[in-house]
Design a protein around this motif. Structure first.
Motif, mmCIF file in Angstrom:
data_model
loop_
_atom_site.group_PDB
_atom_site.id
_atom_site.type_symbol
_atom_site.label_atom_id
_atom_site.label_comp_id
_atom_site.label_asym_id
_atom_site.label_seq_id
_atom_site.Cartn_x
_atom_site.Cartn_y
_atom_site.Cartn_z
ATOM 1 N N LYS A 121 0.857 -1.183 0.000
ATOM 2 C CA LYS A 121 0.000 0.000 0.000
ATOM 3 C C LYS A 121 0.894 1.234 0.000
ATOM 4 C CE LYS A 121 -0.384 0.349 5.048
ATOM 5 N NZ LYS A 121 -1.309 0.388 6.211
ATOM 6 N N SER A 122 0.305 2.390 -0.082
ATOM 7 C CA SER A 122 1.074 3.632 -0.079
ATOM 8 C C SER A 122 1.926 3.720 1.182
ATOM 9 C CB SER A 122 0.142 4.842 -0.160
ATOM 10 O OG SER A 122 -0.579 4.827 -1.375
ATOM 11 N N PHE A 123 3.106 4.284 1.032
ATOM 12 C CA PHE A 123 4.052 4.368 2.145
ATOM 13 C C PHE A 123 3.457 5.186 3.283
ATOM 14 C CE2 PHE A 123 8.119 6.387 3.830
ATOM 15 C CZ PHE A 123 8.428 5.290 4.626
ATOM 16 N N ASP A 124 3.509 4.617 4.498
ATOM 17 C CA ASP A 124 2.914 5.297 5.658
ATOM 18 C C ASP A 124 3.888 6.224 6.362
ATOM 19 O OD1 ASP A 124 4.639 3.649 7.082
ATOM 20 O OD2 ASP A 124 3.073 2.299 7.800
ATOM 21 N N GLY A 125 5.079 6.364 5.813
ATOM 22 C CA GLY A 125 6.070 7.265 6.384
ATOM 23 C C GLY A 125 7.046 6.597 7.331
ATOM 24 N N THR A 126 6.787 5.343 7.693
ATOM 25 C CA THR A 126 7.657 4.647 8.654
ATOM 26 C C THR A 126 8.039 3.245 8.187
ATOM 27 O OG1 THR A 126 6.636 5.854 10.492
ATOM 28 C CG2 THR A 126 7.897 3.866 11.043
ATOM 29 N N HIS A 127 7.039 2.433 7.880
ATOM 30 C CA HIS A 127 7.247 1.010 7.601
ATOM 31 C C HIS A 127 7.479 0.787 6.104
ATOM 32 C CE1 HIS A 127 4.567 1.461 11.123
ATOM 33 N NE2 HIS A 127 5.396 0.570 11.668
ATOM 34 N N LYS A 128 8.731 0.492 5.758
ATOM 35 C CA LYS A 128 9.077 0.263 4.353
ATOM 36 C C LYS A 128 8.874 -1.205 3.993
ATOM 37 C CE LYS A 128 12.606 3.900 4.448
ATOM 38 N NZ LYS A 128 14.051 4.209 4.282
ATOM 39 N N TYR A 129 8.560 -1.437 2.725
ATOM 40 C CA TYR A 129 8.290 -2.788 2.234
ATOM 41 C C TYR A 129 9.198 -3.036 1.033
ATOM 42 C CZ TYR A 129 5.135 -6.843 1.629
ATOM 43 O OH TYR A 129 4.584 -8.099 1.568
ATOM 44 N N ALA A 175 21.094 -2.901 5.396
ATOM 45 C CA ALA A 175 21.885 -2.060 6.298
ATOM 46 C C ALA A 175 20.925 -1.179 7.086
ATOM 47 C CB ALA A 175 22.869 -1.203 5.517
ATOM 48 N N ASP A 176 21.293 -0.863 8.316
ATOM 49 C CA ASP A 176 20.421 -0.041 9.177
ATOM 50 C C ASP A 176 20.042 1.279 8.516
ATOM 51 O OD1 ASP A 176 20.345 -1.895 11.236
ATOM 52 O OD2 ASP A 176 22.138 -1.083 12.220
ATOM 53 N N SER A 177 20.925 1.785 7.642
ATOM 54 C CA SER A 177 20.661 3.069 6.983
ATOM 55 C C SER A 177 19.444 3.013 6.065
ATOM 56 C CB SER A 177 21.891 3.507 6.182
ATOM 57 O OG SER A 177 22.253 2.520 5.232
ATOM 58 N N ASP A 178 18.976 1.803 5.720
ATOM 59 C CA ASP A 178 17.784 1.677 4.871
ATOM 60 C C ASP A 178 16.494 1.882 5.654
ATOM 61 O OD1 ASP A 178 19.066 1.312 2.466
ATOM 62 O OD2 ASP A 178 19.111 -0.867 2.609
ATOM 63 N N GLY A 179 16.580 1.999 6.978
ATOM 64 C CA GLY A 179 15.407 2.265 7.797
ATOM 65 C C GLY A 179 14.686 0.997 8.231
ATOM 66 N N LEU A 180 13.431 1.165 8.654
ATOM 67 C CA LEU A 180 12.605 0.039 9.104
ATOM 68 C C LEU A 180 12.007 -0.636 7.874
ATOM 69 C CD1 LEU A 180 11.178 -1.656 11.245
ATOM 70 C CD2 LEU A 180 9.453 0.151 11.442
ATOM 71 N N LEU A 226 8.502 4.262 -2.515
ATOM 72 C CA LEU A 226 8.336 3.445 -1.316
ATOM 73 C C LEU A 226 6.892 2.999 -1.119
ATOM 74 C CD1 LEU A 226 10.554 5.448 1.199
ATOM 75 C CD2 LEU A 226 11.087 3.230 0.174
ATOM 76 N N THR A 227 6.739 1.808 -0.528
ATOM 77 C CA THR A 227 5.430 1.290 -0.134
ATOM 78 C C THR A 227 5.530 0.744 1.285
ATOM 79 O OG1 THR A 227 5.912 -0.907 -1.034
ATOM 80 C CG2 THR A 227 4.824 0.673 -2.507
ATOM 81 N N SER A 228 4.374 0.382 1.834
ATOM 82 C CA SER A 228 4.305 -0.265 3.145
ATOM 83 C C SER A 228 3.499 -1.552 3.007
ATOM 84 C CB SER A 228 3.631 0.644 4.177
ATOM 85 O OG SER A 228 4.417 1.794 4.426
ATOM 86 N N PRO A 229 3.712 -2.544 3.900
ATOM 87 C CA PRO A 229 2.908 -3.770 3.842
ATOM 88 C C PRO A 229 1.462 -3.482 4.223
ATOM 89 C CG PRO A 229 4.895 -4.063 5.186
ATOM 90 C CD PRO A 229 4.718 -2.601 4.961
ATOM 91 N N ASP A 230 0.535 -3.998 3.460
ATOM 92 C CA ASP A 230 -0.892 -3.790 3.733
ATOM 93 C C ASP A 230 -1.377 -4.916 4.656
ATOM 94 O OD1 ASP A 230 -3.418 -2.816 3.731
ATOM 95 O OD2 ASP A 230 -3.913 -3.433 1.676
ATOM 96 N N ILE A 231 -0.919 -4.850 5.903
ATOM 97 C CA ILE A 231 -1.202 -5.914 6.870
ATOM 98 C C ILE A 231 -0.999 -5.357 8.270
ATOM 99 C CG2 ILE A 231 1.160 -6.802 7.008
ATOM 100 C CD1 ILE A 231 0.027 -9.632 6.977
ATOM 101 N N ASP A 232 -1.631 -5.989 9.253
ATOM 102 C CA ASP A 232 -1.404 -5.615 10.645
ATOM 103 C C ASP A 232 0.017 -6.042 11.023
ATOM 104 O OD1 ASP A 232 -1.405 -5.109 13.326
ATOM 105 O OD2 ASP A 232 -2.879 -6.662 13.842
ATOM 106 N N LEU A 233 0.867 -5.080 11.358
ATOM 107 C CA LEU A 233 2.279 -5.351 11.611
ATOM 108 C C LEU A 233 2.594 -5.659 13.075
ATOM 109 C CD1 LEU A 233 3.798 -2.545 9.339
ATOM 110 C CD2 LEU A 233 3.730 -5.014 8.877
#
Length: 402
Positions: free
Chosen positions: A233-241, A295-300, A259-266
């Motif tokens: 789903k559209s990127f929520d600003g935190t959780h990258k997919y 790498a940690d630099s890629d974020g969550l 960027l996108t985010s997983p469309d699921i309860d995380l």
């Protein structure tokens, strides 16, 4: 007659640009060769002029057209796809099927930056009619000559042409540096890992002399896990997919431009969060075998279902293991192992059988660090090149009148 000015221009130029038709700016000419192999054979392509190794077609190049530096060459069937060039190679022969022109009342250096802009490609397409196939469109010369563009005086043309030539030279220079770095990396990959059953590599850091040991990837990882079975789903600003398509084919970096985010309860998806040094493998399809190191630099980042995560053990250098996935031995492993009756694929159990030559941990770290620095340098040069290309696009939009 319409007159306009661009958004950006060099100081001291104030005259308005005049609208001119191509028929007033170019003049077709035909000079045919009368002897065999009078000059080198050239070919016009969608990306530039090329020297051909031999003849373009047929058994003789007598009757081919003779062109010089600065002449315009185009394919009447593929013009709308960008097969139009200003010859910069030197005097040569081109197929009689090409159209050849001299410039009149305009500098070739001024016309060159505009030659394959989207606007001009649309103009070429509108000046062509459907041919024998979807790709082939036949150029109508009367319509081609009616294509209009805005032109300044000769002095401003020369200034703009020189600016874009310098910019193109800079882009070419950075492209060559990037290509050289990539070739150097290929060479290091071949020489810094043992091959054909050898116990040591051809090239080695000073201070290391012990034989390398053959290990399976499964012995170097604590676990192999499949990714989330979730759509994006559209990127929520935190959780990258990250999905297979988000791994750049060339650099193997996480392409974070869309960027996108997983469309699921995380709340129960912690096991699918990537940790520093985790390595992902594509498990199916045309991209099977594609790898990526987190790498940690890629974020969550959470990883998707068509990817397999290998979590590398402590005491094993992840960068060293990752670089093994860029070697010819890994490519051979994927080619053989992925063979299926249907879509190619490699599962987690099969990945765990990939054999890797392993030195001491200290040597692993040395090699892993070396390649990481090389990769970072390649990425830096790629970014510089991409920035230059984007800057050129911006200048094309603002330094010409459309």
């Amino acid at each position: 007659m319409s007159e306009m000015v661009p958004k950006i221009r060099f100081s001291s130029f104030t005259e308005t640009w005049k609208k001119r038709k191509l028929g007033d700016l170019v003049e077709e000419f035909i000079i045919k060769s009368k002897t065999e192999d009078a000059y080198i054979v050239l070919s016009s392509t969608n990306s530039g002029m090329e020297v051909r190794d031999g003849r373009v077609s047929g058994s003789s190049n007598v009757g081919y057209k003779i062109i010089e530096n600065g002449d315009l060459v185009l394919s009447p069937q593929n013009l709308w796809l960008g097969n139009i060039n200003i010859n910069n190679i030197g005097i040569g022969l081109v197929s009689p099927s090409y159209k050849t022109f001299k410039f009149t009342n305009i500098k070739s250096s001024f016309f060159n930056p505009q030659i394959r802009t989207q606007k001009m490609l649309e103009e070429y397409k509108n000046a062509s009619t459907q041919g024998a196939s979807v790709v082939r469109r036949n150029l109508e010369m009367d319509s081609f000559y009616q294509i209009a563009m805005f032109v300044p005086n000769i002095e401003e043309q020369e200034k703009i042409g020189k600016f874009f030539k310098q910019l193109d030279n800079l882009i070419t220079l950075h492209q060559r540096k990037l290509d050289l770095l990539k070739e150097q990396k290929k060479g290091f990959l071949q020489k810094m890992f043992p091959k054909n059953g050898a116990k040591i590599p051809e090239l080695r850091f000073e201070g290391f002399s012990d034989d390398w040991e053959e290990r399976k990837l499964g012995d170097l990882a604590t676990s192999f896990e499949y990714g989330l079975n979730a759509s994006a789903k559209s990127f929520d600003g935190t959780h990258k997919y990250i999905r297979i398509t988000d791994i750049d084919d060339s650099s193997r970096k996480f392409n974070s431009q869309s960027l996108t985010s997983p469309d699921i309860d995380l709340s129960s998806a912690d096991n699918h969060k990537l940790k520093n040094g985790d390595i992902l493998f594509a498990r199916t399809g045309a991209s099977v075998g594609k790898s990526y190191i987190y790498a940690d630099s890629d974020g969550l980042v959470y990883y998707a279902g068509f990817l397999i995560r290998a979590r590398i053990k402590s005491g094993v250098d992840s960068n060293f293991v990752f670089q093994h996935t860029l070697t010819s031995s890994y490519e051979n492993f994927i080619r053989v192992t992925s063979q299926r009756s249907g879509q190619p694929g490699v599962n987690a159990k099969e990945y765990s059988t990939f054999e890797i030559s392993v030195p001491s941990y200290e040597e692993q770290r040395k090699i892993g660090s070396f390649f990481k620095q090389l990769d970072d340098t390649i990425v830096l040069h790629q970014r510089k090149l991409d920035l230059l290309k984007e800057q050129k696009k911006g200048f094309l939009q603002k330094m010409f009148v459309s």
